[in-house]
Motif scaffolding. Structure first.
Motif, PDB file in Angstrom:
ATOM      1  N   GLY A  28      -0.491   4.406  -7.659  1.00 28.04           N
ATOM      2  CA  GLY A  28      -1.098   3.181  -8.164  1.00 28.04           C
ATOM      3  C   GLY A  28      -0.407   2.626  -9.383  1.00 28.04           C
ATOM      4  O   GLY A  28      -1.044   2.048 -10.268  1.00 28.04           O
ATOM      5  N   PHE A  29       0.920   2.790  -9.451  1.00 29.15           N
ATOM      6  CA  PHE A  29       1.714   2.365 -10.611  1.00 29.15           C
ATOM      7  C   PHE A  29       1.173   2.994 -11.907  1.00 29.15           C
ATOM      8  O   PHE A  29       1.000   2.325 -12.921  1.00 29.15           O
ATOM      9  CB  PHE A  29       1.727   0.834 -10.743  1.00 29.15           C
ATOM     10  N   GLU A  87       3.236  -9.583  -6.125  1.00 31.27           N
ATOM     11  CA  GLU A  87       4.036  -8.382  -6.395  1.00 31.27           C
ATOM     12  C   GLU A  87       5.444  -8.527  -5.828  1.00 31.27           C
ATOM     13  O   GLU A  87       5.635  -8.825  -4.647  1.00 31.27           O
ATOM     14  CB  GLU A  87       3.367  -7.141  -5.802  1.00 31.27           C
ATOM     15  N   ARG A  89       9.441  -2.718 -10.472  1.00 29.61           N
ATOM     16  CA  ARG A  89       8.352  -3.698 -10.353  1.00 29.61           C
ATOM     17  C   ARG A  89       8.609  -4.849 -11.319  1.00 29.61           C
ATOM     18  O   ARG A  89       8.576  -4.674 -12.534  1.00 29.61           O
ATOM     19  CB  ARG A  89       7.015  -3.024 -10.667  1.00 29.61           C
ATOM     20  N   SER A 146       0.833  -1.210   0.000  1.00 29.56           N
ATOM     21  CA  SER A 146       0.000   0.000   0.000  1.00 29.56           C
ATOM     22  C   SER A 146       0.865   1.257   0.000  1.00 29.56           C
ATOM     23  O   SER A 146       0.530   2.250  -0.663  1.00 29.56           O
ATOM     24  CB  SER A 146      -0.926  -0.002   1.220  1.00 29.56           C
ATOM     25  N   ARG A 206       2.174   1.562  -3.592  1.00 28.81           N
ATOM     26  CA  ARG A 206       1.101   1.982  -4.498  1.00 28.81           C
ATOM     27  C   ARG A 206       0.837   3.480  -4.342  1.00 28.81           C
ATOM     28  O   ARG A 206       0.657   4.203  -5.333  1.00 28.81           O
ATOM     29  CB  ARG A 206      -0.180   1.195  -4.201  1.00 28.81           C
ATOM     30  N   SER A 207       0.816   3.935  -3.102  1.00 29.39           N
ATOM     31  CA  SER A 207       0.593   5.361  -2.851  1.00 29.39           C
ATOM     32  C   SER A 207       1.746   6.194  -3.412  1.00 29.39           C
ATOM     33  O   SER A 207       1.518   7.260  -3.994  1.00 29.39           O
ATOM     34  CB  SER A 207       0.449   5.604  -1.345  1.00 29.39           C
TER      35      SER A 207
END
Length: 565
Positions: free
Chosen positions: A240-241, A312, A270, A232, A235-236
Motif C-alpha cells: 500500500g505504498f 496514479e 511513483r 492493485s 499496491r500489494s
C-alpha cells in the motif's frame, strides 16, 4: 488548424487522427514524430511513436494510412505503411471510442494542416472513404480489454478484419518536412476528421537493439517487453505504498521497493500528481517514452512494467540491491560498504558505456541531462546502471541545430555553457560524467558543505603538481597508481571549461581502459569566455575557469532561467 474550439455543442464535436512532426510538451506530445487520435482537442488522448511502427513521418516519402472504425466493438484502429496497396498486418495505434450517438446520416470528412513556425509541404495524393451498414461481429476482436489512461496500450495485437464489417478510410499522404519550429511551434498534423470523442491507448514501442559490442546482451533482453500492471498489483507489491518501503525520493517521484507474486523484487517509481508537476514538462511521459522504446543496455536500469490508473502514474524497474552510488560513496543512509578501487573503476567504465550507447548507438541521440551519482544504481556485483530519464532530450543524429531548453539538473554537475545557453549536447553530458569520475576517485561531493567545488579543487591540485592528493583516503593506498592517474586526468579532460576540448564519452572510456595515451591537459585551468543570457544592460560576456579577480564572484552560476535541484 481550422478545427472547432473545445467545449462546443455535440454537433460541433470532432475526432481527428494527427500525423505530428513537431514536439510540443505543452500539448502533451510524446516526441516530434508521432501519430495520435484527438477528440474535441488538439491534445491527443492516444498517441504512438511513428518510428516504432516502422514509419518516419519526416522522410518525405509517400505514406498510406488506413483508419478504420468498427461500431460493434467501438474500436478505432490506424495502420500506416509505405506501400499504397498492402496494409500492414498490425495497426500502429488502437483506441476505444464510442461514436454510436454521433454517427449521423450526414457528416463531414476532411483534412487540415499547419506549419507552426516551421516550413513544410503537405500533400494529400488521394483518398477514399467507405461506410457499411451495421453487421454482427464475426471476429474475436470483440474481446478487447478497455484501457484506463492516456498512456496504456492494449494487451494484445489485433487481427485484420473484413472490409464488410467496418468503416474504412484510406489516405495517401505525401509529407515533406522542410523545417521545425521551437517549443512555441504549433503541431504539424494532417487530420482525418470523422466525428466525436472518448477513450484511448497507445501501442508498445518496439525495442531497437544496440549495434555495439554489447549487442548480443541487448538482443537477449529484447524478448522481455515491459508489461502493464494493475494498480492493485502494485499496491500489494509495495504494501500500500507504505513509508517503510521508500528507498528513494526526488523532485517529481518517490521510489518504493516492491515484491511481485513471482518473487521478483522491483523498484516502483511513483510520480507526483500532475497538478504538482511543472506543466511545461511531464517527467512520467518523458521517462516512459524514452525507456520503453529503445533503452536496452546492460548498464541502464531496465524498465519492467508500468501502470497508470486514475491519477496514479507508476513505472516499475528492476530492483538494484546496493542502491545508489551516492549513498555508498558518501555514506548516506545505513550503508557501511566501502568501494574497492577495482569496483570504482568498473563503475565509471559502466556509466561511460551506457552514455556512449545513448549518444552514438541508439537510433536517435539521447542526452540524459542529469548524470550524477544519485542516478547511478549498483546491482549485487556493484555493476553500475544509469537511470532516471525524466529530464532526457531526444534528437535526430543528423540534427545540426537545437532549441534552447530551461537549464535543469543538479548544481556541481552542470557544464558552464549549458547553464547559460540552455542547449543540451553530448558534451554537456560529458561534463557531468567527468564530475562523476572525479567524485568516484576522490570520494568528495561535487559541492562540499563549505561551498568548495570539486572540479575547481582538483584543478588547483593539478596546477600544483599534487594531483594524487585528490585520491580518496578511504582507499588507504590500495589502488593502481597508473589507473588512478589516468582516472583523474580523464575526469579533468571531461570537465574542461571549453566544451570543444572535451573528449566524447567513447574517447574518455578508451582512455580509462588504457587503449589511448593520457589526455593532454593545460598547465593551468583555462579561462573560457561565454556569452551570457543575462539582461542586455548587464555584462554580456562572462569568464569561466582560471583565476578570477578579487572583485569577481561566482554569480555566473546563478542564472535566473534555471530549474536546479
Amino acid at each position: 488548424m481550422g478545427l472547432p474550439q473545445p467545449g462546443l455543442k455535440t454537433h460541433d464535436s470532432f475526432v481527428a487522427v494527427e500525423f505530428d512532426t513537431t514536439f510540443d510538451p505543452s500539448l502533451g506530445d510524446i516526441n516530434g514524430n508521432h501519430i495520435g487520435i484527438d477528440a474535441n482537442s488538439v491534445i491527443s488522448f492516444a498517441s504512438v511513436d511513428a518510428v516504432s511502427g516502422g514509419i518516419d513521418l519526416k522522410t518525405g516519402k509517400k505514406i498510406t494510412a488506413w483508419i478504420e472504425y468498427r461500431d460493434s466493438v467501438q474500436l478505432m484502429r490506424v495502420w500506416v505503411g509505405y506501400s499504397p496497396k498492402i496494409k500492414p498486418p498490425s495497426p500502429v495505434l488502437v483506441a476505444q471510442i464510442d461514436l454510436s450517438k454521433q454517427l449521423r446520416e450526414y457528416m463531414h470528412v476532411g483534412f487540415s494542416a499547419s506549419n507552426g513556425q516551421g516550413s513544410a509541404i503537405h500533400l494529400v495524393d488521394s483518398w477514399r472513404f467507405r461506410t457499411y451498414g451495421s453487421l454482427p461481429s464475426l471476429s474475436p476482436i470483440d474481446a478487447v480489454e478497455e484501457g484506463d489512461c492516456f498512456m496504456c496500450p492494449p494487451e494484445d495485437s489485433y487481427n485484420n478484419v473484413s472490409p464488410n464489417d467496418h468503416h474504412e478510410i484510406r489516405i495517401k499522404i505525401g509529407d515533406k518536412e522542410l523545417g521545425l519550429g521551437g517549443l512555441a511551434a504549433f503541431l504539424f498534423s494532417i487530420f482525418v476528421i470523422l466525428v466525436v470523442f472518448c477513450f484511448f491507448m497507445i501501442r508498445r514501442k518496439r525495442c531497437i537493439c544496440s549495434r555495439s559490442n554489447e549487442g548480443q546482451a541487448c538482443r537477449d533482453q529484447m524478448n522481455r517487453v515491459p508489461s502493464r500492471l494493475s494498480l492493485s498489483e502494485i499496491r500489494s507489491a509495495t504494501m500500500g505504498f507504505h513509508r517503510n518501503r521508500i528507498v528513494g525520493q526526488g523532485a517529481s517521484a518517490t521510489v518504493y521497493k516492491g515484491s511481485l507474486p513471482s518473487g521478483d523484487a522491483v523498484a516502483v517509481k511513483r510520480f507526483e500528481k500532475a497538478n504538482k508537476i511543472n506543466c511545461t514538462r511531464n517527467p512520467f511521459a518523458t521517462e516512459f517514452g524514452t525507456m520503453v522504446g529503445c533503452l536496452r543496455h546492460k548498464n541502464l536500469v531496465q524498465l519492467q512494467g508500468w501502470c497508470c490508473e486514475g491519477t496514479e502514474l507508476l513505472l516499475v524497474y528492476e530492483y538494484l540491491p546496493n542502491g545508489s552510488l551516492d549513498k555508498i560513496l558518501h555514506k548516506t543512509g545505513n550503508s557501511s560498504i566501502s568501494l574497492l578501487w577495482e569496483q570504482r573503476l568498473n563503475i565509471v567504465l559502466g556509466v561511460g558505456s551506457a552514455l556512449s550507447y545513448l549518444h552514438e548507438e541508439c537510433e536517435r541521440q539521447i542526452i540524459h541531462r542529469d548524470v550524477k551519482t544519485c542516478n547511478i544504481m549498483l546491482d549485487a556485483e556493484f555493476n553500475a546502471k544509469l537511470g532516471d530519464f525524466g529530464l532526457a532530450e531526444v534528437y535526430e543524429h543528423s540534427s545540426d541545430t537545437r532549441e534552447a531548453t530551461i537549464p535543469a539538473g543538479t548544481m556541481g554537475y552542470l557544464a558552464p555553457e549549458y547553464v547559460y545557453s540552455g542547449v543540451p549536447t553530448e558534451k554537456t553530458d560529458v561534463y557531468s560524467y567527468g564530475v562523476v569520475v572525479l567524485e568516484v576517485a576522490s570520494g568528495r561531493r561535487p559541492v562540499d558543505d563549505d561551498g568548495t567545488v570539486l572540479v575547481d579543487w582538483v584543478w588547483v591540485l593539478w596546477e600544483k603538481g599534487k594531483l594524487f592528493e585528490a585520491v580518496d583516503s578511504r582507499l588507504k593506498g590500495k589502488f593502481n597508481d597508473v589507473e588512478m592517474e589516468r582516472m583523474l586526468m580523464v575526469g579533468l579532460s571531461c570537465v574542461h571549461p571549453d566544451y570543444e576540448k572535451r573528449p566524447t564519452i567513447k574517447e574518455a572510456v578508451r582512455s580509462l581502459r588504457g587503449e589511448t595515451p593520457l589526455p593532454l591537459l593545460p598547465v593551468r585551468k583555462p579561462t573560457v569566455r561565454i556569452r551570457s543570457v543575462l539582461p542586455a544592460d548587464s555584462e554580456d560576456v562572462l569568464n569561466f575557469g582560471g583565476d578570477h579577480s578579487p572583485g569577481c564572484d561566482d554569480t555566473p552560476w546563478l542564472t535566473p532561467r534555471s530549474n536546479f535541484n
